[in-house]
Write a protein that holds these residues in place. Sequence first.
Motif, PDB file in Angstrom:
ATOM      1  N   TYR A 170      52.800 -54.057   1.358  1.00 33.12           N
ATOM      2  CA  TYR A 170      52.476 -54.454  -0.083  1.00 33.12           C
ATOM      3  C   TYR A 170      51.537 -55.938   0.280  1.00 33.12           C
ATOM      4  CZ  TYR A 170      56.363 -57.434  -0.127  1.00 33.12           C
ATOM      5  OH  TYR A 170      57.268 -58.728  -0.173  1.00 33.12           O
ATOM      6  N   TYR A 171      50.840 -56.233  -0.426  1.00 33.52           N
ATOM      7  CA  TYR A 171      50.056 -57.501  -0.430  1.00 33.52           C
ATOM      8  C   TYR A 171      50.485 -58.179  -1.856  1.00 33.52           C
ATOM      9  CZ  TYR A 171      46.278 -60.852  -0.589  1.00 33.52           C
ATOM     10  OH  TYR A 171      45.804 -61.998  -0.870  1.00 33.52           O
ATOM     11  N   THR A 172      50.808 -59.577  -1.887  1.00 29.83           N
ATOM     12  CA  THR A 172      51.188 -60.072  -2.949  1.00 29.83           C
ATOM     13  C   THR A 172      50.161 -60.744  -3.498  1.00 29.83           C
ATOM     14  OG1 THR A 172      53.388 -60.561  -2.343  1.00 29.83           O
ATOM     15  CG2 THR A 172      52.637 -61.894  -4.349  1.00 29.83           C
ATOM     16  N   LEU A 173      49.584 -60.476  -4.853  1.00 31.09           N
ATOM     17  CA  LEU A 173      48.482 -61.131  -5.602  1.00 31.09           C
ATOM     18  C   LEU A 173      49.136 -61.819  -6.881  1.00 31.09           C
ATOM     19  CD1 LEU A 173      45.533 -61.288  -5.898  1.00 31.09           C
ATOM     20  CD2 LEU A 173      45.449 -59.317  -7.080  1.00 31.09           C
ATOM     21  N   ALA A 174      49.394 -63.106  -6.554  1.00 31.70           N
ATOM     22  CA  ALA A 174      49.972 -64.073  -7.702  1.00 31.70           C
ATOM     23  C   ALA A 174      48.987 -64.440  -8.722  1.00 31.70           C
ATOM     24  CB  ALA A 174      50.709 -65.048  -7.095  1.00 31.70           C
ATOM     25  N   LEU A 175      48.680 -64.045  -9.805  1.00 35.90           N
ATOM     26  CA  LEU A 175      47.501 -64.339 -10.727  1.00 35.90           C
ATOM     27  C   LEU A 175      47.867 -65.522 -11.635  1.00 35.90           C
ATOM     28  CD1 LEU A 175      46.960 -60.624 -11.561  1.00 35.90           C
ATOM     29  CD2 LEU A 175      45.562 -62.005 -10.112  1.00 35.90           C
ATOM     30  N   GLY A 176      47.046 -66.276 -11.665  1.00 30.33           N
ATOM     31  CA  GLY A 176      47.404 -67.431 -12.285  1.00 30.33           C
ATOM     32  C   GLY A 176      48.293 -68.464 -11.932  1.00 30.33           C
ATOM     33  N   LEU A 208      61.939 -56.042  -2.858  1.00 30.57           N
ATOM     34  CA  LEU A 208      60.949 -55.092  -2.033  1.00 30.57           C
ATOM     35  C   LEU A 208      61.477 -55.134  -0.409  1.00 30.57           C
ATOM     36  CD1 LEU A 208      57.965 -56.131  -3.703  1.00 30.57           C
ATOM     37  CD2 LEU A 208      59.142 -53.956  -4.011  1.00 30.57           C
ATOM     38  N   LYS A 209      62.650 -55.482  -0.166  1.00 33.69           N
ATOM     39  CA  LYS A 209      63.202 -55.732   1.084  1.00 33.69           C
ATOM     40  C   LYS A 209      62.865 -54.435   2.282  1.00 33.69           C
ATOM     41  CE  LYS A 209      66.549 -59.229   0.530  1.00 33.69           C
ATOM     42  NZ  LYS A 209      67.932 -59.646   0.455  1.00 33.69           N
ATOM     43  N   HIS A 210      62.703 -53.357   1.590  1.00 31.34           N
ATOM     44  CA  HIS A 210      62.729 -52.136   2.290  1.00 31.34           C
ATOM     45  C   HIS A 210      61.124 -52.093   2.737  1.00 31.34           C
ATOM     46  CE1 HIS A 210      62.132 -51.110  -1.632  1.00 31.34           C
ATOM     47  NE2 HIS A 210      61.321 -49.973  -1.327  1.00 31.34           N
ATOM     48  N   LEU A 211      60.488 -52.758   2.066  1.00 26.49           N
ATOM     49  CA  LEU A 211      58.809 -52.661   2.412  1.00 26.49           C
ATOM     50  C   LEU A 211      58.447 -54.003   3.217  1.00 26.49           C
ATOM     51  CD1 LEU A 211      57.472 -51.961  -1.292  1.00 26.49           C
ATOM     52  CD2 LEU A 211      57.837 -50.288   0.653  1.00 26.49           C
ATOM     53  N   SER A 212      57.357 -53.995   3.741  1.00 23.83           N
ATOM     54  CA  SER A 212      56.767 -55.020   4.652  1.00 23.83           C
ATOM     55  C   SER A 212      55.476 -55.497   4.013  1.00 23.83           C
ATOM     56  CB  SER A 212      56.099 -54.676   5.969  1.00 23.83           C
ATOM     57  OG  SER A 212      57.173 -53.934   6.747  1.00 23.83           O
ATOM     58  N   GLU A 213      55.528 -56.786   3.938  1.00 23.87           N
ATOM     59  CA  GLU A 213      54.383 -57.575   3.229  1.00 23.87           C
ATOM     60  C   GLU A 213      53.422 -57.941   4.565  1.00 23.87           C
ATOM     61  OE1 GLU A 213      53.544 -61.545   0.248  1.00 23.87           O
ATOM     62  OE2 GLU A 213      55.479 -61.555   1.491  1.00 23.87           O
ATOM     63  N   VAL A 214      52.271 -57.618   4.082  1.00 24.07           N
ATOM     64  CA  VAL A 214      51.048 -57.809   4.869  1.00 24.07           C
ATOM     65  C   VAL A 214      50.188 -59.217   4.208  1.00 24.07           C
ATOM     66  CG1 VAL A 214      50.769 -55.717   5.736  1.00 24.07           C
ATOM     67  CG2 VAL A 214      49.666 -56.244   3.752  1.00 24.07           C
ATOM     68  N   LYS A 215      49.565 -59.458   5.219  1.00 27.12           N
ATOM     69  CA  LYS A 215      48.556 -60.677   4.877  1.00 27.12           C
ATOM     70  C   LYS A 215      47.117 -60.499   4.092  1.00 27.12           C
ATOM     71  CE  LYS A 215      51.215 -63.966   6.801  1.00 27.12           C
ATOM     72  NZ  LYS A 215      52.220 -64.564   5.849  1.00 27.12           N
ATOM     73  N   SER A 216      46.572 -59.174   4.086  1.00 27.33           N
ATOM     74  CA  SER A 216      45.327 -58.557   3.781  1.00 27.33           C
ATOM     75  C   SER A 216      45.387 -57.804   2.673  1.00 27.33           C
ATOM     76  CB  SER A 216      44.785 -58.100   5.069  1.00 27.33           C
ATOM     77  OG  SER A 216      43.409 -57.363   4.747  1.00 27.33           O
ATOM     78  N   ILE A 217      44.588 -57.839   1.808  1.00 29.03           N
ATOM     79  CA  ILE A 217      44.708 -56.773   0.546  1.00 29.03           C
ATOM     80  C   ILE A 217      44.251 -55.468   1.134  1.00 29.03           C
ATOM     81  CG2 ILE A 217      42.496 -57.399  -0.296  1.00 29.03           C
ATOM     82  CD1 ILE A 217      44.091 -57.178  -3.036  1.00 29.03           C
ATOM     83  N   GLN A 218      43.211 -55.314   2.026  1.00 33.59           N
ATOM     84  CA  GLN A 218      42.657 -54.385   2.633  1.00 33.59           C
ATOM     85  C   GLN A 218      43.551 -53.676   3.372  1.00 33.59           C
ATOM     86  OE1 GLN A 218      41.135 -57.628   3.190  1.00 33.59           O
ATOM     87  NE2 GLN A 218      39.544 -57.379   1.601  1.00 33.59           N
ATOM     88  N   ASP A 271      40.974 -58.827 -11.629  1.00 30.65           N
ATOM     89  CA  ASP A 271      41.372 -59.367 -10.153  1.00 30.65           C
ATOM     90  C   ASP A 271      41.992 -58.431  -9.244  1.00 30.65           C
ATOM     91  OD1 ASP A 271      40.249 -61.870 -11.069  1.00 30.65           O
ATOM     92  OD2 ASP A 271      42.301 -62.773 -11.509  1.00 30.65           O
ATOM     93  N   ILE A 272      42.298 -57.335  -9.790  1.00 30.24           N
ATOM     94  CA  ILE A 272      42.803 -56.278  -8.992  1.00 30.24           C
ATOM     95  C   ILE A 272      42.036 -55.036  -8.665  1.00 30.24           C
ATOM     96  CG2 ILE A 272      44.891 -54.715  -8.761  1.00 30.24           C
ATOM     97  CD1 ILE A 272      46.455 -56.316 -10.690  1.00 30.24           C
ATOM     98  N   PRO A 273      41.912 -54.586  -7.433  1.00 28.17           N
ATOM     99  CA  PRO A 273      41.020 -53.633  -6.929  1.00 28.17           C
ATOM    100  C   PRO A 273      41.424 -52.377  -7.374  1.00 28.17           C
ATOM    101  CG  PRO A 273      41.724 -54.972  -4.843  1.00 28.17           C
ATOM    102  CD  PRO A 273      42.525 -55.493  -5.991  1.00 28.17           C
ATOM    103  N   GLY A 274      40.770 -51.476  -8.011  1.00 35.49           N
ATOM    104  CA  GLY A 274      41.268 -50.278  -8.222  1.00 35.49           C
ATOM    105  C   GLY A 274      41.495 -48.969  -7.398  1.00 35.49           C
ATOM    106  N   MET A 275      41.483 -49.208  -6.274  1.00 37.51           N
ATOM    107  CA  MET A 275      41.835 -48.311  -5.257  1.00 37.51           C
ATOM    108  C   MET A 275      43.208 -48.432  -4.711  1.00 37.51           C
ATOM    109  SD  MET A 275      38.858 -46.812  -5.268  1.00 37.51           S
ATOM    110  CE  MET A 275      38.985 -45.519  -3.879  1.00 37.51           C
ATOM    111  N   LYS A 276      43.975 -49.176  -5.081  1.00 40.55           N
ATOM    112  CA  LYS A 276      45.374 -49.128  -4.554  1.00 40.55           C
ATOM    113  C   LYS A 276      46.269 -49.210  -5.599  1.00 40.55           C
ATOM    114  CE  LYS A 276      44.047 -51.407  -0.465  1.00 40.55           C
ATOM    115  NZ  LYS A 276      44.649 -50.817   0.707  1.00 40.55           N
ATOM    116  N   HIS A 277      47.702 -48.711  -5.293  1.00 43.13           N
ATOM    117  CA  HIS A 277      48.569 -48.437  -6.225  1.00 43.13           C
ATOM    118  C   HIS A 277      49.171 -49.848  -6.325  1.00 43.13           C
ATOM    119  CE1 HIS A 277      49.223 -44.155  -6.096  1.00 43.13           C
ATOM    120  NE2 HIS A 277      48.663 -44.264  -4.593  1.00 43.13           N
ATOM    121  N   ASN A 278      49.705 -50.105  -7.574  1.00 50.01           N
ATOM    122  CA  ASN A 278      50.149 -51.623  -8.108  1.00 50.01           C
ATOM    123  C   ASN A 278      51.517 -51.549  -8.511  1.00 50.01           C
ATOM    124  OD1 ASN A 278      47.550 -53.122  -8.204  1.00 50.01           O
ATOM    125  ND2 ASN A 278      47.171 -51.215  -9.506  1.00 50.01           N
TER     126      ASN A 278
END
Length: 75
Positions: A7-13, A26-36, A61-68
């Motif tokens: 997952y990628y964190t997008l902190a809005l505002g 979300l400890k069972h997931l890995s955070e990545v540095k790139s939204i791509q 601000d959120i790309p439509g091609m990813k789950h959220n």
Amino acid sequence: MPSRKTYYTLALGKSAEYSKDIKTWLKHLSEVKSIQSCDMILATCMVVSRVGTDVEAALKDIPGMKHNIWYCYYV
């Protein structure tokens, strides 16, 4: 359906300071540095006026091609 592991964190505002709290869930997931390179987006949205107005602005601000994963909260 393929498993979603990153997952990628997008902190809005002004919500960046609160996103670290939800990451503990979300400890069972890995955070990545790139939204791509992510499988899904963790989007945090602070509601400061009206829910509809703030969420609508955040959606732009959120790309439509990813789950959220959405985390909206009122301060």
